[in-house]
Design a protein around this motif. Structure first.
Motif, PDB file in Angstrom:
ATOM      1  N   LEU A 130      23.174  37.998  27.916  1.00  0.00           N
ATOM      2  CA  LEU A 130      23.469  37.934  29.310  1.00  0.00           C
ATOM      3  C   LEU A 130      22.215  36.995  29.898  1.00  0.00           C
ATOM      4  O   LEU A 130      22.637  36.319  30.810  1.00  0.00           O
ATOM      5  CB  LEU A 130      23.521  39.178  29.752  1.00  0.00           C
ATOM      6  CG  LEU A 130      23.817  39.411  31.478  1.00  0.00           C
ATOM      7  CD1 LEU A 130      25.077  38.560  31.844  1.00  0.00           C
ATOM      8  CD2 LEU A 130      23.835  40.598  31.925  1.00  0.00           C
ATOM      9  N   SER A 131      20.965  37.405  29.594  1.00  0.00           N
ATOM     10  CA  SER A 131      19.889  36.788  30.075  1.00  0.00           C
ATOM     11  C   SER A 131      19.681  35.368  29.947  1.00  0.00           C
ATOM     12  O   SER A 131      19.604  34.494  30.842  1.00  0.00           O
ATOM     13  CB  SER A 131      18.581  37.434  29.712  1.00  0.00           C
ATOM     14  OG  SER A 131      17.242  36.736  29.995  1.00  0.00           O
ATOM     15  N   ASP A 132      20.119  34.944  28.819  1.00  0.00           N
ATOM     16  CA  ASP A 132      20.067  33.535  28.517  1.00  0.00           C
ATOM     17  C   ASP A 132      21.267  32.943  29.436  1.00  0.00           C
ATOM     18  O   ASP A 132      21.061  31.769  29.785  1.00  0.00           O
ATOM     19  CB  ASP A 132      20.363  33.388  26.920  1.00  0.00           C
ATOM     20  CG  ASP A 132      19.055  33.489  26.101  1.00  0.00           C
ATOM     21  OD1 ASP A 132      18.035  33.325  26.777  1.00  0.00           O
ATOM     22  OD2 ASP A 132      19.286  33.458  24.940  1.00  0.00           O
ATOM     23  N   MET A 133      22.460  33.468  29.511  1.00  0.00           N
ATOM     24  CA  MET A 133      23.419  32.917  29.929  1.00  0.00           C
ATOM     25  C   MET A 133      22.882  32.694  31.566  1.00  0.00           C
ATOM     26  O   MET A 133      23.559  31.792  32.280  1.00  0.00           O
ATOM     27  CB  MET A 133      24.581  33.822  29.923  1.00  0.00           C
ATOM     28  CG  MET A 133      25.399  33.445  28.426  1.00  0.00           C
ATOM     29  SD  MET A 133      27.120  34.060  28.577  1.00  0.00           S
ATOM     30  CE  MET A 133      26.542  36.008  28.559  1.00  0.00           C
ATOM     31  N   ARG A 134      22.650  33.827  32.160  1.00  0.00           N
ATOM     32  CA  ARG A 134      22.181  33.594  33.536  1.00  0.00           C
ATOM     33  C   ARG A 134      21.263  32.449  33.885  1.00  0.00           C
ATOM     34  O   ARG A 134      21.391  31.673  34.892  1.00  0.00           O
ATOM     35  CB  ARG A 134      21.777  34.943  34.006  1.00  0.00           C
ATOM     36  CG  ARG A 134      22.628  35.892  33.873  1.00  0.00           C
ATOM     37  CD  ARG A 134      22.211  37.254  34.663  1.00  0.00           C
ATOM     38  NE  ARG A 134      22.297  37.222  35.973  1.00  0.00           N
ATOM     39  CZ  ARG A 134      22.223  38.370  37.027  1.00  0.00           C
ATOM     40  NH1 ARG A 134      22.452  39.682  36.583  1.00  0.00           N
ATOM     41  NH2 ARG A 134      22.327  38.124  38.072  1.00  0.00           N
ATOM     42  N   GLN A 135      20.202  32.409  32.751  1.00  0.00           N
ATOM     43  CA  GLN A 135      19.449  31.382  33.147  1.00  0.00           C
ATOM     44  C   GLN A 135      19.855  29.793  32.840  1.00  0.00           C
ATOM     45  O   GLN A 135      19.647  28.893  33.709  1.00  0.00           O
ATOM     46  CB  GLN A 135      18.158  31.354  32.379  1.00  0.00           C
ATOM     47  CG  GLN A 135      17.097  30.344  32.261  1.00  0.00           C
ATOM     48  CD  GLN A 135      16.261  30.757  33.458  1.00  0.00           C
ATOM     49  OE1 GLN A 135      16.136  31.531  34.246  1.00  0.00           O
ATOM     50  NE2 GLN A 135      15.741  29.308  34.078  1.00  0.00           N
TER      51      GLN A 135
END
Length: 309
Positions: free
Chosen positions: A178-183
């Motif tokens: 999720l963190s990678d996708m938001r970035q």
């Protein structure tokens, strides 16, 4: 009687003759000044040449971008990142051929759009913004997401699961990222509101998932078409209503498959779930699904997390 000519000179005449014809010596100060002048002239010439070589990028038409070496190079790099094909010349030839097919199809099937694309001008800033998402295809984070999505689709098909099973497998695999996708979302769409809502309507999730895992990779230059579709979406974001919508819709029609099941969004664009079912096993098409539907993917993951909380 004529007076003979006197060939001798008097001492006064000799005194008037210069004693030496050697050039005058220049003083150190004069030498320094001359050298400084030469150096300044050289520096000015170099600066002028450098300024010319660093001339501001020029505007170009949408059609010129579609036919440009820069676009072919970006697509080639993306395909090589996914396929592992080290033969750049071979891949680039295929990309150029694929872009040529797209250009010819637009000219023959959408003549008005083809004409408009030939006169619609992009500033250098607009061009870079339109290509921003496309250039993220080969990002290592995007590659990782693509492998996870493809694995979820394969597992569901092998288990003869339905779309609800696929949704669950996708969420289980994507939630840790999720963190990678938001970035990625922030980098691909600067200034976009980080706000995601998604409701999985159960009436759409029934029936066995059907995925043709035996489809040939990149058949009919599908990997080039998926990238071109992403580019057209970027052009629509930058140019708004001025950018013809027909070429993007045409690429979706060319890439559709009657052997797969899925739903479409209200805008007519293929939904993420429908897209990935058609894309597997081609990784470039899968990343196109993620890139073109990143907001929807994020919404799905966040809804899944909230449901488990």
């Amino acid at each position: 009687m004529a007076t003979p000519m006197n060939l001798t000179t008097s001492s006064d005449e000799e005194a008037q003759v210069p004693q030496s014809t050697q050039p005058k010596r220049l003083s150190p100060a004069m030498l320094f000044a001359g050298a400084a002048g030469v150096a300044a002239a050289v520096l000015l010439a170099c600066h002028a040449a450098g300024s010319m070589s660093r001339a501001a990028p020029q505007s170009m038409t949408v059609r010129a971008l579609l036919e440009s070496d820069e676009l072919a190079g970006v697509m080639t790099h993306n395909i090589m990142a996914f396929s592992g094909d080290a033969d750049q010349e071979h891949v680039q030839r295929r990309v150029v051929a694929g872009l040529g097919e797209i250009r010819d199809a637009i000219r023959e099937q959408q003549p008005e759009a083809h004409e408009k694309m030939g006169s619609l001008t992009l500033s250098p800033k607009q061009k870079q913004a339109a290509m921003r998402v496309l250039k993220m295809y080969s990002d290592s984070r995007m590659l990782s997401l693509t492998h996870k999505v493809a694995a979820a689709v394969r597992e569901t098909a092998q288990e003869k699961g339905d779309q609800s099973v696929l949704a669950r497998k996708l969420m289980e695999r994507l939630t840790p990222s999720l963190s990678d996708m938001r970035q990625l979302h922030k980098e691909m769409f600067p200034g976009a509101i980080d706000e995601f809502k998604f409701d999985l309507d159960s009436k759409h999730w029934n029936g066995e998932l059907k995925v043709d895992l035996g489809r040939r990779l990149s058949a009919y230059n599908g990997d080039v078409r998926s990238q071109a579709h992403t580019l057209f979406q970027g052009l629509e974001r930058e140019l708004g209503d001025e950018m013809p919508k027909a070429p993007g819709r045409m690429l979706l029609d060319l890439g559709s498959s009657s052997s797969t099941l899925g739903t479409s969004s209200s805008s007519g664009e293929a939904s993420f779930m429908d897209c990935v079912m058609k894309a597997v096993p081609d990784p470039t098409k899968v990343v196109g699904c993620i890139a073109d539907n990143m907001k929807e993917v994020l919404s799905m993951v966040m809804s899944f997390i909230k449901g488990k909380a």
